[in-house]
Design a protein around this motif. Structure first.
Motif, PDB file in Angstrom:
ATOM      1  N   TYR A   1       0.825  -1.202   0.000  1.00 29.56           N
ATOM      2  CA  TYR A   1       0.000   0.000   0.000  1.00 29.56           C
ATOM      3  C   TYR A   1       0.866   1.261   0.000  1.00 29.56           C
ATOM      4  N   LEU A   2       1.982   1.215   0.705  1.00 30.62           N
ATOM      5  CA  LEU A   2       2.905   2.354   0.673  1.00 30.62           C
ATOM      6  C   LEU A   2       3.430   2.593  -0.741  1.00 30.62           C
ATOM      7  N   GLY A   3       3.606   1.531  -1.507  1.00 27.84           N
ATOM      8  CA  GLY A   3       4.007   1.667  -2.899  1.00 27.84           C
ATOM      9  C   GLY A   3       2.958   2.387  -3.731  1.00 27.84           C
ATOM     10  N   VAL A   4       1.710   2.274  -3.332  1.00 31.70           N
ATOM     11  CA  VAL A   4       0.632   2.976  -4.035  1.00 31.70           C
ATOM     12  C   VAL A   4       0.608   4.447  -3.633  1.00 31.70           C
ATOM     13  N   VAL A   5       0.788   4.702  -2.351  1.00 29.70           N
ATOM     14  CA  VAL A   5       0.635   6.054  -1.824  1.00 29.70           C
ATOM     15  C   VAL A   5       1.826   6.959  -2.171  1.00 29.70           C
ATOM     16  N   ILE A   6       3.023   6.423  -2.105  1.00 29.82           N
ATOM     17  CA  ILE A   6       4.219   7.231  -2.354  1.00 29.82           C
ATOM     18  C   ILE A   6       4.324   7.525  -3.846  1.00 29.82           C
TER      19      ILE A   6
ATOM     20  N   GLU B   1       7.811   8.778 -10.404  1.00 28.56           N
ATOM     21  CA  GLU B   1       7.678   9.176 -11.805  1.00 28.56           C
ATOM     22  C   GLU B   1       7.397   7.991 -12.718  1.00 28.56           C
ATOM     23  N   SER B   2       7.991   6.848 -12.405  1.00 34.40           N
ATOM     24  CA  SER B   2       7.860   5.705 -13.307  1.00 34.40           C
ATOM     25  C   SER B   2       6.613   4.869 -13.030  1.00 34.40           C
ATOM     26  N   LYS B   3       5.803   5.278 -12.055  1.00 35.39           N
ATOM     27  CA  LYS B   3       4.612   4.503 -11.711  1.00 35.39           C
ATOM     28  C   LYS B   3       3.493   4.777 -12.707  1.00 35.39           C
ATOM     29  N   THR B   4       2.954   3.712 -13.262  1.00 35.18           N
ATOM     30  CA  THR B   4       1.848   3.837 -14.205  1.00 35.18           C
ATOM     31  C   THR B   4       0.550   3.423 -13.507  1.00 35.18           C
ATOM     32  N   ILE B   5      -0.555   3.645 -14.186  1.00 38.55           N
ATOM     33  CA  ILE B   5      -1.859   3.242 -13.644  1.00 38.55           C
ATOM     34  C   ILE B   5      -1.912   1.729 -13.484  1.00 38.55           C
ATOM     35  N   PHE B   6      -1.340   1.006 -14.444  1.00 45.29           N
ATOM     36  CA  PHE B   6      -1.330  -0.456 -14.378  1.00 45.29           C
ATOM     37  C   PHE B   6      -0.589  -0.936 -13.134  1.00 45.29           C
ATOM     38  N   LYS B   7       0.577  -0.357 -12.846  1.00 49.03           N
ATOM     39  CA  LYS B   7       1.343  -0.740 -11.652  1.00 49.03           C
ATOM     40  C   LYS B   7       0.566  -0.411 -10.381  1.00 49.03           C
ATOM     41  N   THR B   8      -0.133   0.711 -10.389  1.00 48.38           N
ATOM     42  CA  THR B   8      -0.939   1.088  -9.228  1.00 48.38           C
ATOM     43  C   THR B   8      -2.055   0.080  -9.001  1.00 48.38           C
ATOM     44  N   TYR B   9      -2.705  -0.334 -10.071  1.00 51.04           N
ATOM     45  CA  TYR B   9      -3.768  -1.337  -9.947  1.00 51.04           C
ATOM     46  C   TYR B   9      -3.219  -2.675  -9.460  1.00 51.04           C
ATOM     47  N   ILE B  10      -2.055  -3.047  -9.935  1.00 43.61           N
ATOM     48  CA  ILE B  10      -1.427  -4.300  -9.491  1.00 43.61           C
ATOM     49  C   ILE B  10      -1.122  -4.232  -7.999  1.00 43.61           C
TER      50      ILE B  10
END
Length: 79
Positions: free
Chosen positions: A27-32, A35-44
Motif C-alpha cells: 500500500y505504501l508503494g501505491v501512496v508514495i 515518476e515511473s509509476k503507471t496506472i497499471f502498476k498502481t492497480y497491481i
C-alpha cells in the motif's frame, strides 16, 4: 490434540501478521508518488494489497476458530 491446536493458533497468527505487514508495504508503494509509476502498476499494487488483506483476514478467522475450539475442549475436560 491441545498442543496441536495451540501450534495452529500460533502459526495462523504469524501468517496473518506477516501478510498484514506485507500488505502495508504494498500500500505504501501505491501512496508514495514516483515518476515511473503507471496506472497499471498502481492497480497491481492495490490488487495485491487487497488479496493479502483477504488472506490475512482468513488466517485471523482460522486462529479465532481454533482458539474457540481449544477453549471448548478445555471446558469439556473440566466437566
Amino acid at each position: 490434540m491441545k498442543k496441536s491446536l495451540q501450534e495452529k493458533i500460533i502459526d495462523y497468527k504469524r501468517f496473518a501478521f506477516t501478510l498484514l505487514a506485507l500488505s502495508v508495504f504494498l500500500y505504501l508503494g501505491v501512496v508514495i508518488p514516483a515518476e515511473s509509476k503507471t496506472i497499471f502498476k498502481t492497480y497491481i499494487l492495490m490488487g495485491g494489497t487487497a488479496v493479502l488483506l483477504g488472506f490475512s483476514t482468513l488466517f485471523f478467522y482460522k486462529a479465532i476458530k481454533y482458539k474457540k475450539q481449544l477453549s471448548e475442549s478445555d471446558e469439556d475436560s473440566l466437566s
